[in-house]
Design an enzyme around this catalytic site. Structure first.
Site, short mmCIF file in Angstrom:
data_model
loop_
_atom_site.label_atom_id
_atom_site.label_comp_id
_atom_site.label_asym_id
_atom_site.label_seq_id
_atom_site.Cartn_x
_atom_site.Cartn_y
_atom_site.Cartn_z
N HIS A 49 0.84 -1.20 0.00
CA HIS A 49 0.00 0.00 0.00
C HIS A 49 0.87 1.26 0.00
CE1 HIS A 49 -3.00 -2.94 1.38
NE2 HIS A 49 -3.91 -2.09 0.93
N ASP A 68 -4.50 -5.94 -8.04
CA ASP A 68 -4.71 -5.36 -6.72
C ASP A 68 -5.04 -3.89 -6.93
OD1 ASP A 68 -4.87 -5.07 -3.99
OD2 ASP A 68 -2.90 -5.94 -3.57
#
Length: 972
Positions: free
Chosen positions: A223, A297
């Protein structure tokens, strides 16, 4: 010529892929599926096709501007898929219906709900994290978990849930996977992922294997940055890729490509694997033969977003072989760039068609060919069901893992020898854990800011339970001990017998340099209310420990290790349905409660219901008195009145009968020689216990110590201070002559008998039994029953003389006495005769809460055993739970009350079995147990407040009406 070559290439491309693996997107009615897909695909413009490649994030907690933005993406840019993020289920459902109505082709709705809808939505169900589930040995439970998530998603119009995580977490420092992984063992991870997938896809909700090719051995979070995995292909093949292969073979519908840098797979170390053709096409499609949906993702994550502009990243992802772009950041720009790439021949329309076809096939698989709007009615109820709670309990119960038990101390037995302290470490609450521990025996919470002072406070205790409690808010929260806590833990363990229970990741234990001084270690994985409550129950042997470590704790405790512990047959505390009872039906008790309080039948009361060894209803109502200054709590104790007979005297009589101290056929003169020449000398023990011995109901002994005209207590018998003469405390500032006990027994001895035999309930026989037992065992009745039964049962809230043990605020007052003690009777026995004997009577004097009353009743129900100990022989319990004078219309057994012999009596609801037994008490108490249904029912109140003339509770038969409600709640 170019078109022909392209067609040949595509045919070969499709054949090469499908030849290597099954197509999980094909349905049983594949011909109809093909027609539906082709019909839509053939009508699509290039813009509409490109729109199908996007899955845009939508929120149900944002404003109208956001809703308009999403609507525009659907109508103007033909976005074909949404992933919902934060919000509420009601708003998400409404928005889903709105957005679906705006779309020409039904939208695929995605969701990131690894442990349930709670991962994103308020007021929805939260199941345990994968690390917790990884400890479970029964994978059918994991399949059930998948089924429940499938039902929830289906109900909310979600078609793909981005779960399970199939990463093998081999790195304890992994900041983003950790608790989201099933563990470090590839077989365990794989089998659980397959079970979950099969469960969820059974309900038409597509599963998603993530994060390909494996995010488990990273120390950074994609992230925020691009994690690097420096493993060779052989290592990746044997570990990271293993579960993906297996779940592909098992038919999972989709996979998520991760943002990782893996030089052995993609030489360009700056290129995330999600954007790498080497990884997505060559490895995933060709080598592994995966034919399902390939989804990136989140493309807003820094692991991808730092690579190029958002549009360039999106194009690269499609060129790499992904079918769906998850959370693209700029749909218009990406659309334009893809169209430009088609013009430049850097991306073919055939590849677009190939992905769109897969997406449409997936939509058909999900049932979107027959799309219907979400029904909004009862949504909340459908997403939070009793079945969810039942499964949750099974999952947590089966995960709890005992990894050390040096002294075979788990579960805790021999409670009579235990003095237990609880110490809370960590930064979160352990209140649920402590409260549940206290259900089993006395447990003191000990704390101090100074270690030396804490150690001093712990000296009186021979068992210390340390709970390490860390935040359960999300799986990324820190699980680590502070250095201070590690020092404190080891020092406490050095000087005390310790059970350490960690309510967080098992990786927390890696910080411990030694376990040598710690006798017991339990891993409870999470600090949820349920984990705390069930772990406390495990410690006391309510059920077995079955969990195994999903990860290794250094070399000390290897993955797959766990100690199986035994059940001791103590109470479990659970929900009604786990015991085959209806929560909805039991909730009707509240209606009776309202009536009791409204009609002032009693100022407050407790109700407990157990079935088959499971306490399923434990609730307190109202206040101690009509002053309403103190609410009744489950731990508060009531004057049990005549329940004393079956909870104190009777178990001792049964024990004495087994030890041949008392014979049921013996006469009073045989067991108490001082009654040899009395009119009671020939009355048998069996007759007294059956209330068939011609004894009077009771004698108001106190009246003989009062002035007959003024009804004041005579100074001859009483003093207001304790002295050598007035040594027996009756109440505050009221002491009776210590010799008056002899007068009581003389009154009983000389009292007239009734003219003929027949049923007559009487207290008098229990005065006799008290004397016999105390003489035979050379101890006062209160000490005798405490040592023989209460201490080992863990009935620490059951006692005579409660003021010696409890704070006054924990004791419910009984009556404002204006006829004898002339004060509020608070902490002293209400029964006058028992009070005159110092508060300890064979017939009255016992105080307890409902929980401890239930323990004795459960011991009887289990034919004399409880907590791993046999207190009485089975045949003894059967012998006493039997009517011996039913032909003489006596309903009672030996000591026990029994159901009425005709419909006119009101001892019970008339709905319990003939094997059932129990008793009632003058102060408004009642308890009953039924071997046939497995029910134990306890009702405790102070209906004699403000005075004994308050008979509304008795007249209403509300106690037996509640009993009827309980019986009606039985589901099986």
């Amino acid at each position: 010529m170019k078109k022909e070559l392209l067609f040949v290439f595509l045919i070969g491309f499709v054949f090469k892929i499908s030849a290597q693996g099954v197509d999980p997107l094909i349905t049983k009615d594949f011909e109809a599926q093909e027609i539906w897909v082709n019909t839509i695909l053939n009508k699509m413009t290039i813009d509409e096709k490109i729109g199908q490649l996007f899955m845009v994030q939508a929120y149900s907690n944002l404003d109208q501007k956001h809703e308009d933005f999403i609507t525009e993406l659907i109508t103007k840019y033909h976005v074909g898929n949404l992933i919902f993020m934060q919000g509420t289920p009601e708003k998400q459902a409404a928005l889903t219906n709105k957005y679906q109505a705006a779309s020409k082709v039904p939208l695929m709705i995605g969701f990131d709900g690894e442990w349930g809808l709670d991962m994103r939505l308020q007021n929805t169900y939260r199941f345990p994290w994968n690390m917790t589930l990884g400890a479970i040995q029964d994978n059918t439970l994991i399949e059930k978990f998948g089924e429940h998530l499938g039902k929830h998603c289906n109900r909310l119009g979600i078609h793909i849930n981005f779960a399970p995580v199939v990463d093998i977490n081999t790195n304890p420092d992994n900041p983003i996977i950790g608790n989201r992984s099933f563990g470090e063992n590839k077989e365990n991870v794989t089998q659980k992922a397959i079970a979950f997938t099969q469960g969820m896809q059974k309900y038409g909700v597509m599963a998603n294997a993530k994060h390909f090719p494996g995010h488990g051995d990273t120390a950074t979070d994609s992230h925020h940055t691009l994690p690097v995995l420096n493993f060779d292909k052989a290592r990746l093949d044997s570990v990271e890729l293993y579960p993906f292969r297996k779940v592909f073979d098992a038919g999972i519908g989709s996979v998520m490509t991760a943002h990782l840098s893996i030089p052995s797979l993609e030489p360009n170390v700056a290129l995330p694997t999600s954007l790498s053709k080497n990884v997505v096409t060559n490895l995933l499609k060709y080598e592994l033969g995966f034919n399902g949906l390939i989804i990136t993702d989140g493309l807003n994550m820094k692991g991808a977003a730092n690579y190029a502009t958002s549009a360039e990243i999106d194009l690269a992802a499609i060129q790499a072989g992904n079918d769906l772009l998850l959370i693209p950041q700029n749909v218009p720009a990406t659309t334009n760039l893809i169209k430009k790439a088609i013009e430049l021949n850097t991306l073919s329309i055939a590849q677009i068609d190939f992905s769109v076809r897969k997406i449409l096939k997936a939509k058909y698989w999900m049932g979107l060919n027959t799309y219907k709007p979400i029904v909004l009615k009862n949504l909340q109820e459908d997403l939070n069901t009793i079945d969810d709670e039942l499964l949750h309990r099974k999952l947590v119960k089966n995960s709890l893992t005992v990894i050390k038990d040096n002294k075979q101390n788990i579960p805790l037995a021999n409670l009579e020898n235990k003095k237990i302290a609880y110490v809370n470490l960590g930064d979160d609450s352990g209140d649920y854990f402590l409260d549940m521990l206290k259900n089993y025996t006395k447990v003191d919470a000990i704390s101090d800011d100074n270690l030396d002072k804490l150690i001093l406070k712990l000296k009186p205790y021979n068992q210390v339970i340390i709970g390490f409690h860390k935040s359960n808010l999300n799986p990324w929260k820190s699980y680590k001990f502070k250095e201070k806590e590690l020092v404190w833990l080891q020092e406490i363990a050095r000087q005390n017998n310790v059970i350490l229970d960690v309510f967080t990741s098992p990786y927390s234990l890696l910080q411990l340099k030694t376990f040598t001084k710690i006798e017991g270690v339990i891993v409870s994985y999470q600090n949820s209310k349920l984990a705390q409550e069930l772990s406390a129950q495990l410690i006391f042997g309510a059920f077995e420990a079955k969990g195994k470590l999903p990860v290794s704790i250094g070399k000390e405790f290897r993955v797959g290790f766990g100690i199986h512990t035994n059940s001791l047959g103590r109470f479990e505390y659970t929900i009604p349905e786990e015991a085959g009872l209806s929560s909805k039906k039991l909730a009707e008790i509240d209606r009776y409660a309202d009536t009791i309080l409204k009609d002032k039948m009693a100022p407050g009361f407790q109700v407990l219901v157990a079935r088959n060894g499971k306490v399923v209803y434990q609730k307190s109502y109202g206040h101690h008195t009509d002053k309403k200054s103190l609410k009744v709590k489950n731990s508060d104790v009531y004057d049990l009145a005549s329940l004393t007979k079956i909870l104190a005297s009777l178990p001792l009589i049964m024990k004495a009968e087994e030890e041949k101290v008392i014979s049921l056929s013996a006469s009073v003169k045989d067991i108490l020689p001082s009654f040899n020449n009395s009119n009671k000398s020939g009355v048998s023990v069996m007759e007294i216990l059956s209330h068939y011995g011609k004894l009077k109901a009771w004698i108001p002994f106190y009246k003989d110590t009062q002035d007959s005209s003024t009804h004041k207590n005579l100074p001859l018998f009483y003093g207001d201070k304790q002295s050598t003469v007035f040594d027996v405390k009756v109440a505050d500032n009221l002491y009776i002559k210590n010799s008056y006990k002899d007068s009581i027994y003389k009154h009983i001895k000389d009292a007239d008998q009734r003219d003929k035999k027949g049923y007559k309930y009487s207290d008098l026989g229990y005065y006799i039994f008290k004397e016999v037992l105390e003489t035979a065992y050379h101890k006062p009745l209160n000490k005798l029953v405490d040592e023989e039964f209460y201490k080992s049962l863990g009935a620490d809230r059951m006692t005579y003389l409660p003021l010696e043990k409890f704070n006054k605020a924990e004791i419910v007052p009984t009556e404002i006495d204006d006829y004898y003690r002339n004060q509020l009777v608070h902490g002293y026995v209400h029964d006058m005769g028992a009070a005159m004997m110092g508060g300890v009577g064979g017939h009255a004097g016992l105080f307890a809460n409902a929980n401890d009353v239930a323990k004795i009743m459960q011991m009887y129900l289990q034919k004399g055993s409880y907590g791993g100990r046999r207190y009485l022989k089975e045949e003894t319990v059967d012998k006493f739970n039997h009517r011996y004078y039913s032909n003489q219309k006596v309903r009672r057994g030996l000591g026990f009350d029994k159901p009425e012999l005709n419909s006119g009596a009101t001892a019970t609801c008339g709905c319990v079995s003939d094997e059932s037994f129990g008793h009632s008490g003058f102060t408004g108490t009642y308890t009953w147990a039924d071997p046939k249904s497995g029910i134990v029912y306890v009702f405790l109140s102070n209906r004699v407040y403000p005075n004994a003339n308050n008979r509304a509770l008795i007249r209403s038969n509300v106690r037996t009406k509640i009993q009827k409600t309980i019986q009606d709640a039985i589901l099986d």
